[in-house]
Design a protein around this motif. Structure first.
Motif, PDB file in Angstrom:
ATOM      1  N   LYS A 327       0.768  -1.206   0.203  1.00  0.00           N
ATOM      2  CA  LYS A 327       0.136  -0.131   0.152  1.00  0.00           C
ATOM      3  C   LYS A 327       0.877   1.192   0.164  1.00  0.00           C
ATOM      4  O   LYS A 327       2.081   1.291   0.389  1.00  0.00           O
ATOM      5  N   LYS A 328       0.372   2.472  -0.376  1.00  0.00           N
ATOM      6  CA  LYS A 328       0.906   3.624  -0.069  1.00  0.00           C
ATOM      7  C   LYS A 328       0.996   3.926   1.397  1.00  0.00           C
ATOM      8  O   LYS A 328       0.128   3.680   1.903  1.00  0.00           O
ATOM      9  N   VAL A 329       2.089   4.702   1.713  1.00  0.00           N
ATOM     10  CA  VAL A 329       2.149   5.064   3.150  1.00  0.00           C
ATOM     11  C   VAL A 329       1.026   5.838   3.821  1.00  0.00           C
ATOM     12  O   VAL A 329       0.473   5.424   5.031  1.00  0.00           O
ATOM     13  N   GLU A 330       0.245   6.579   3.125  1.00  0.00           N
ATOM     14  CA  GLU A 330      -0.918   7.338   3.449  1.00  0.00           C
ATOM     15  C   GLU A 330      -2.206   6.536   3.476  1.00  0.00           C
ATOM     16  O   GLU A 330      -3.070   7.196   3.871  1.00  0.00           O
ATOM     17  N   GLU A 331      -2.322   5.442   2.894  1.00  0.00           N
ATOM     18  CA  GLU A 331      -3.349   4.441   2.810  1.00  0.00           C
ATOM     19  C   GLU A 331      -3.554   3.637   4.034  1.00  0.00           C
ATOM     20  O   GLU A 331      -2.559   3.374   4.659  1.00  0.00           O
ATOM     21  N   ASP A 332      -4.905   3.363   4.420  1.00  0.00           N
ATOM     22  CA  ASP A 332      -5.154   2.520   5.641  1.00  0.00           C
ATOM     23  C   ASP A 332      -4.957   1.035   5.311  1.00  0.00           C
ATOM     24  O   ASP A 332      -4.594   0.473   6.373  1.00  0.00           O
ATOM     25  N   ASN A 333      -5.648   0.634   4.092  1.00  0.00           N
ATOM     26  CA  ASN A 333      -5.521  -0.922   4.000  1.00  0.00           C
ATOM     27  C   ASN A 333      -4.625  -1.381   2.935  1.00  0.00           C
ATOM     28  O   ASN A 333      -4.341  -0.909   2.005  1.00  0.00           O
ATOM     29  N   TYR A 334      -4.029  -2.686   3.374  1.00  0.00           N
ATOM     30  CA  TYR A 334      -3.289  -3.250   2.306  1.00  0.00           C
ATOM     31  C   TYR A 334      -4.130  -4.079   1.220  1.00  0.00           C
ATOM     32  O   TYR A 334      -5.379  -4.269   1.404  1.00  0.00           O
ATOM     33  N   GLU A 335      -3.602  -4.023   0.057  1.00  0.00           N
ATOM     34  CA  GLU A 335      -4.150  -5.008  -1.056  1.00  0.00           C
ATOM     35  C   GLU A 335      -2.934  -5.881  -1.574  1.00  0.00           C
ATOM     36  O   GLU A 335      -1.602  -5.594  -1.645  1.00  0.00           O
ATOM     37  N   ASN A 336      -3.485  -6.922  -2.271  1.00  0.00           N
ATOM     38  CA  ASN A 336      -2.208  -7.721  -2.812  1.00  0.00           C
ATOM     39  C   ASN A 336      -1.957  -7.038  -4.297  1.00  0.00           C
ATOM     40  O   ASN A 336      -2.711  -6.552  -4.883  1.00  0.00           O
ATOM     41  N   LEU A 337      -0.795  -7.682  -4.806  1.00  0.00           N
ATOM     42  CA  LEU A 337      -0.268  -6.842  -5.897  1.00  0.00           C
ATOM     43  C   LEU A 337      -1.328  -7.131  -7.312  1.00  0.00           C
ATOM     44  O   LEU A 337      -1.672  -6.137  -7.794  1.00  0.00           O
ATOM     45  N   THR A 338      -1.909  -8.302  -7.432  1.00  0.00           N
ATOM     46  CA  THR A 338      -2.777  -8.382  -8.562  1.00  0.00           C
ATOM     47  C   THR A 338      -4.074  -7.569  -8.332  1.00  0.00           C
ATOM     48  O   THR A 338      -4.338  -7.000  -9.377  1.00  0.00           O
ATOM     49  N   GLN A 339      -4.461  -7.444  -7.254  1.00  0.00           N
ATOM     50  CA  GLN A 339      -5.647  -6.659  -6.965  1.00  0.00           C
ATOM     51  C   GLN A 339      -5.354  -5.240  -7.144  1.00  0.00           C
ATOM     52  O   GLN A 339      -6.158  -4.439  -7.764  1.00  0.00           O
ATOM     53  N   PHE A 340      -4.143  -4.689  -6.673  1.00  0.00           N
ATOM     54  CA  PHE A 340      -3.495  -3.152  -7.094  1.00  0.00           C
ATOM     55  C   PHE A 340      -3.678  -3.023  -8.750  1.00  0.00           C
ATOM     56  O   PHE A 340      -4.038  -2.131  -9.102  1.00  0.00           O
ATOM     57  N   MET A 341      -3.030  -4.145  -9.520  1.00  0.00           N
ATOM     58  CA  MET A 341      -2.917  -3.917 -10.823  1.00  0.00           C
ATOM     59  C   MET A 341      -4.176  -3.732 -11.457  1.00  0.00           C
ATOM     60  O   MET A 341      -4.472  -3.006 -12.461  1.00  0.00           O
ATOM     61  N   LEU A 342      -5.253  -4.593 -11.251  1.00  0.00           N
ATOM     62  CA  LEU A 342      -6.458  -4.564 -11.746  1.00  0.00           C
ATOM     63  C   LEU A 342      -7.209  -3.628 -11.422  1.00  0.00           C
ATOM     64  O   LEU A 342      -7.874  -2.894 -12.105  1.00  0.00           O
ATOM     65  N   ARG A 343      -7.042  -2.925 -10.225  1.00  0.00           N
ATOM     66  CA  ARG A 343      -7.676  -1.780  -9.844  1.00  0.00           C
ATOM     67  C   ARG A 343      -7.328  -0.418 -10.465  1.00  0.00           C
ATOM     68  O   ARG A 343      -8.148   0.317 -11.086  1.00  0.00           O
ATOM     69  N   ILE A 344      -5.823  -0.383 -10.822  1.00  0.00           N
ATOM     70  CA  ILE A 344      -5.680   0.845 -11.425  1.00  0.00           C
ATOM     71  C   ILE A 344      -5.353   0.561 -13.215  1.00  0.00           C
ATOM     72  O   ILE A 344      -5.334   1.567 -13.948  1.00  0.00           O
ATOM     73  N   GLY A 345      -5.855  -0.602 -13.570  1.00  0.00           N
ATOM     74  CA  GLY A 345      -5.984  -0.811 -14.916  1.00  0.00           C
ATOM     75  C   GLY A 345      -4.554  -1.115 -15.718  1.00  0.00           C
ATOM     76  O   GLY A 345      -4.554  -0.851 -16.968  1.00  0.00           O
ATOM     77  N   LYS A 346      -3.439  -1.459 -14.999  1.00  0.00           N
ATOM     78  CA  LYS A 346      -2.155  -1.262 -15.263  1.00  0.00           C
ATOM     79  C   LYS A 346      -1.348  -2.868 -14.935  1.00  0.00           C
ATOM     80  O   LYS A 346      -1.223  -2.825 -13.868  1.00  0.00           O
ATOM     81  N   THR A 347      -1.094  -3.519 -16.061  1.00  0.00           N
ATOM     82  CA  THR A 347      -0.280  -4.731 -15.685  1.00  0.00           C
ATOM     83  C   THR A 347       0.930  -4.664 -16.016  1.00  0.00           C
ATOM     84  O   THR A 347       1.832  -5.721 -15.714  1.00  0.00           O
ATOM     85  N   VAL A 348       1.387  -3.670 -16.779  1.00  0.00           N
ATOM     86  CA  VAL A 348       2.904  -3.407 -17.124  1.00  0.00           C
ATOM     87  C   VAL A 348       3.204  -2.047 -16.409  1.00  0.00           C
ATOM     88  O   VAL A 348       2.761  -1.171 -16.413  1.00  0.00           O
ATOM     89  N   GLU A 349       4.479  -2.154 -15.625  1.00  0.00           N
ATOM     90  CA  GLU A 349       5.101  -0.954 -14.944  1.00  0.00           C
ATOM     91  C   GLU A 349       4.186  -0.334 -14.044  1.00  0.00           C
ATOM     92  O   GLU A 349       3.859   0.761 -14.151  1.00  0.00           O
ATOM     93  N   PRO A 350       3.288  -0.934 -13.249  1.00  0.00           N
ATOM     94  CA  PRO A 350       2.266  -0.575 -12.504  1.00  0.00           C
ATOM     95  C   PRO A 350       2.728   0.564 -11.435  1.00  0.00           C
ATOM     96  O   PRO A 350       1.942   1.549 -11.069  1.00  0.00           O
TER      97      PRO A 350
END
Length: 374
Positions: A327-350
Motif C-alpha cells: 500500500k502507499k504510506v498514507e493509505e489505511d488498508n493493504y491489497e495484494n499486488l494483483t488486486q492493485f494492478m487490476l484496480r488501476i488497470g495497469k499490468t505493465v509497470e504499475p
C-alpha cells in the motif's frame, strides 16, 4: 440579482479576451531545422503559452459559475487581469511589430516548405487539445473579444525573438502573481502536464529551458525523464513475470481468490498513521519518484517506505508475487499486488503510473533496494 448577472457577464467577457490571447500565442510555428539554442527558446515560448492556459483553467473562467474563481470579481484584480490580457493581445496581434521588433516572418505558400514547419507534439499536443475544448465552451456563450489576425508566424531572428519570449513571460508572471490563491492548483496542473510526456528529448529540452526561470517545470521534467528511462532488460523481466502470473490473475477475475486477512499482521514501530497524513496534507496526482510505498515481507513485517521507482525495481527483480501485500504510506488498508494492478488497470509497470496521493519530497541519496529477503 442584477449584481450576480453583472459578475457573470464580466466573467464571460474575460473568457473572450483570454481566448483571443491563447489564439494569438498559437499562431507561431516552430521549425524542424532550428539550432539547439533556438529550439530551447521555442520551448520557453511553449512553456509560457501553456502557463497562460493553466492559469485560465485554474481560474475557471471557461467553466460554470460554481467553478469560477471569485477572486477575479474583486474590482482591482479584475482590472489588472484585463489590462495584462489586453497588453498581451496587443503585443501578439500587431503584425508589423512582430516582424520589425520581434524577428518573426509570415508563413506563406512560398516559404512554408523551406521553413520545415514542425507539427505539434509534446506540450503542443496537450495545448491544442485543451484549447479546442475551451474554444468550444466559449463559442456556446459569446463571440470572441475582437478578431485575431490568422496569419501564422515563424522565427527569423533569434535575438529579437528572445525579447518577445521575455515580454510574454513577464505578462504571464503578472497574472500568476496577482492571483496567488490559484498557484497551488497551477503547480498540480504542471505536474500533470509534464508527467504524461514520453519523448526524452522533449523532457530534456524542458528541463534545460526552465532551469533558471521556472524550476518547478524543470524539476517535473527531470522526474518524468527518470520515470521513463527504464531499460529494455527490465521491460523483458516484466513481461516474463506477467506471463508467470497470468493464470493467477485469471482466477482472481473469476472471483476465485479467497478474502485476504491482515488483522494479525505484524508491523514495525515506524509505521505512519495514514489517517493523520490524509487529514493534514492535500492529495494530488503524484509521479512515482515522489510517492512512498510499504509492503509486508513473508514474516508479516512492514518494509519501507520506498518510492515508486524503488518498488518498480523490487517488482522487476521478482521480490513480489501475486499475493504480496502492499500500500502507499498514507493509505489505511493493504491489497495484494494483483488486486492493485487490476484496480488501476495497469499490468505493465504499475508502480510507474502516476497516481493520486501525497506528494513527498524527493529522496536524497535514493538507491535501488536489494531484492534479497532474509
Amino acid at each position: 440579482m442584477a449584481e450576480a448577472a453583472g459578475l457573470a457577464l464580466g466573467a464571460i467577457g474575460l473568457a473572450g479576451l483570454f481566448s483571443s490571447c491563447l489564439e494569438c500565442l498559437n499562431l507561431l510555428e516552430t521549425g524542424k531545422g532550428y539550432s539547439r539554442d533556438l529550439s530551447l527558446l521555442c520551448v520557453k515560448y511553449k512553456v509560457e503559452k501553456t502557463r497562460l492556459l493553466i492559469w485560465g483553467e485554474s481560474a475557471g473562467i471557461f467553466q460554470d459559475q460554481e467553478s469560477y474563481n471569485n477572486s477575479l470579481d474583486k474590482v482591482w484584480i479584475k482590472s489588472v487581469v484585463e489590462e495584462i490580457l489586453q497588453q498581451l493581445k496587443l503585443l501578439l496581434n500587431d503584425g508589423s511589430v512582430l516582424k520589425s521588433n520581434y524577428g518573426l516572418q509570415k508563413i506563406t505558400g512560398a516559404n512554408e516548405q523551406g521553413l520545415e514547419v514542425d507539427r505539434p507534439r509534446g506540450l503542443d499536443d496537450s495545448f491544442e487539445s485543451r484549447f479546442q475544448k475551451l474554444s468550444l465552451s466559449l463559442a456556446q456563450t459569446q463571440k470572441r473579444a475582437g478578431t485575431v489576425d490568422k496569419v501564422r508566424w515563424a522565427v527569423k531572428d533569434k535575438r529579437k525573438f528572445t525579447e518577445l519570449v521575455d515580454h510574454v513571460r513577464q505578462l504571464v508572471d503578472g497574472l500568476i502573481e496577482i492571483t496567488p490563491d490559484l498557484q497551488p492548483r497551477q503547480r498540480e496542473k504542471v505536474q500533470e502536464d509534464i508527467s504524461v510526456l514520453k519523448d526524452p528529448e522533449d523532457l530534456r529540452l524542458i528541463q534545460e529551458a526552465c532551469s533558471a526561470s521556472h524550476p518547478d517545470w524543470s524539476e517535473a521534467a527531470s522526474d518524468a525523464a527518470e520515470t521513463h528511462s527504464i531499460s529494455a532488460e527490465r521491460r523483458i523481466l516484466i513481461a516474463q513475470w506477467l506471463e508467470r502470473s497470468e493464470s493467477f490473475a485469471s482466477n482472481l477475475m473469476s472471483s476465485q481468490l479467497p478474502p485476504i486477512e491482515t488483522g494479525d499482521v505484524r508491523q514495525n514501530s515506524t509505521q505512519i498513521s495514514s489517517g493523520q497524513l490524509f487529514a493534514a496534507r492535500q492529495t494530488q496526482l503524484v509521479p512515482p519518484q515522489r510517492s512512498r510505498w510499504v509492503y509486508l515481507d513473508q514474516h508479516g513485517n512492514q518494509i519501507g517506505p520506498w518510492s515508486g521507482i524503488e518498488m518498480h525495481s523490487l517488482y522487476t527483480d521478482g521480490v513480489f508475487d501475486p499475493r504480496s501485500l502492499l500500500k502507499k504510506v498514507e493509505e489505511d488498508n493493504y491489497e495484494n499486488l494483483t488486486q492493485f494492478m487490476l484496480r488501476i488497470g495497469k499490468t505493465v509497470e504499475p508502480f510507474l503510473e502516476p497516481q493520486t496521493g501525497i506528494l513527498y519530497p524527493p529522496l536524497v541519496g535514493q538507491f535501488a533496494p536489494s531484492s534479497k529477503e532474509s
